[in-house]
Design a protein around this motif. Structure first.
Motif: not given
Length: 480
Positions: A349-353, A308-323, A329-333
């Motif tokens: 929630i910030l996805v792929r960002d 029940e804690v407020k949160f700001l979640w950056v939900l993204r995959n790791a950088d590739r060789g070229d960021a 796609k599909g991280t949110m799923e």
């Protein structure tokens, strides 16, 4: 490549930065470039066009003048193919980036060419290179007015014990510290271990070593690093490299008339934080080299919701060789069904960002940081006085987490690094760790220590402070 080789310099001294092409490494040396440039020394920063662009786009806290004073040399000739990151690998180190790391060694020739031009027009050329780029800068020995300094992107604590173990434990260390020292098993892939060993061979050529840390954080371990059994060369602790007071690029007089324009350029997450209470939000981010598995995403989501804690979640995959290539796609799923809808008032929630981490940590609403404990993230969090909920994944992160939670005591463990390295044992879990850090009496003490250490670090970078004195010592040394 940029054709500028001159620029104002202090007594004919120029600095050439050679970073390793991974975000935490690029970022730290760009911050250091701004710091040294502000001392009146001409600074050149050499990388590939892609990674130079990545570093410049993601750097935070500096005004545009600081960045514009740096001369960027950008190469686009590297050829490599990186597979997508694998969140299910037995070793979580970003092995998908190994082709990039190997390709970066081809920068040796461009570095030598630039050194030849800089050495012809400067009294002294000072190379500051990432410890993973030792072979790339080795040709500086051909120029009598060139010298190199190795930058270590990890904590003094981590590099001390890495070297101490490598050199056969040449002196005794407090047994209480050794008892909490995590194993390196499972921290690196064998391929990167060999890469790292090869690059460290070139340390014998350098004239000293630089750390993004502060004596007010790691003085005991930094002093051990200077023992002759570990190194007989000069060492400087000039961190934090990141700004501790963030620049808005507007004067107080201009603030009212430019407020609308300034707000329109701010990241949406900062506007969301503006609406939250002080110290109420848990920032959740695992950096640029970790991709979470479906199970880990689910565990985080359930823990965040139950806490029940407020949160700001950056939900993204790791950088590739070229960021800048498009991520999967599909991280949110991967989030539990209905999670977003149930938590739309409680979290963002910030996805792929990519998110402005330094600004988030510096925001008054941010009260904690659930982190992988990469050293760049640790230093940013410490300098902003924000306590850490630690969930290490690979590299130096387990040892950084031990430093944060068990020695500095400015954080709590979400996951402990297991005795087999790659096997992590459950500690208190996400829900219990967040409640412990954000709403308990014990957490209050942790938060108080984090705030006090942050204040001490900010004092250290001010005039007369420990970090400022280290910087002045280094600048005086290269201008001798």
């Amino acid at each position: 490549m940029d054709s500028k080789y001159g620029g104002s310099s202090q007594e004919g001294v120029v600095v050439l930065m050679v970073p390793f092409p991974s975000q935490g490494h690029l970022n730290q040396l760009l911050h250091l470039s701004c710091i040294i440039s502000a001392q009146g020394v001409a600074v050149h920063y050499l990388s590939t066009a892609t990674h130079s662009r990545q570093a410049r786009r993601r750097v935070q806290g500096w005004d545009q003048v600081a960045i514009s004073n740096i001369v960027f040399h950008e190469y686009s000739s590297l050829s490599f193919r990186c597979p997508p990151p694998d969140p299910y690998a037995s070793i979580r180190f970003p092995s998908h980036l190994q082709p990039l790391f190997e390709a970066s060694l081809h920068l040796r020739k461009p570095v030598a060419e630039l050194l030849r031009k800089l050495s012809a027009t400067s009294r002294r050329v000072v190379i500051i290179h990432d410890s993973m780029m030792g072979s790339v800068v080795q040709d500086f020995v051909e120029f009598p007015n060139a010298e190199s300094y190795t930058f270590h992107s990890v904590s003094a604590f981590s590099i001390l014990f890495f070297l101490w173990e490598k050199k056969g434990r040449p002196f005794s260390i407090d047994s209480e510290i050794l008892e909490i020292l995590p194993s390196l098993e499972g921290c690196f892939t064998p391929e990167f271990g060999r890469f790292m060993a090869k690059q460290h061979q070139y340390k014998k050529l350098n004239s000293g070593e630089i750390y993004n840390t502060s004596r007010v954080i790691e003085n005991h371990f930094f002093e051990l690093l200077t023992k002759p059994e570990i190194s007989k060369k000069r060492q400087w602790a000039m961190g934090p490299f990141n700004p501790v007071i963030l620049i808005n690029n507007i004067t107080e007089e201009e603030e009212e008339e430019e407020e609308e324009e300034s707000n329109s350029s701010r990241h949406k997450c900062l506007k969301w934080l503006d609406m939250q209470a002080s110290n109420s939000v848990m920032f959740v981010s695992f950096g640029t080299t970790t991709s979470l598995s479906d199970e880990e995403i689910g565990e985080l989501a359930v823990g965040l919701e139950k806490s029940e804690v407020k949160f700001l979640w950056v939900l993204r995959n790791a950088d590739r060789g070229d960021a800048f290539t498009e991520e999967d796609k599909g991280t949110m799923e991967k989030l539990p069904s209905g999670f977003e809808e149930r938590n739309q008032e409680n979290g963002l929630i910030l996805v792929r960002d990519w998110a402005p981490q330094l600004e988030i940590l510096g925001h008054p609403a941010t009260g904690g940081f659930l982190s992988h404990c990469g050293w760049n993230s640790c230093m940013e969090s410490i300098s902003m006085g924000v306590p850490i909920a630690a969930w290490p994944m690979h590299s130096d992160q387990p040892r950084n987490a031990a430093l944060i939670t068990k020695i500095l005591k400015i954080g709590v463990a979400v996951k402990e690094w297991g005795p087999a390295g790659s096997v992590r044992s459950s500690n208190c879990g996400v829900e219990r760790a967040l409640r412990k850090l954000m709403v308990s009496e014990e957490g209050e003490e942790v938060r108080k220590r984090a705030a006090e250490l942050g204040a001490a670090v900010r004092t250290a970078v001010a005039e007369g402070g420990a970090a400022q004195m280290e910087l002045e010592s280094f600048i005086s040394h290269i201008n001798r």
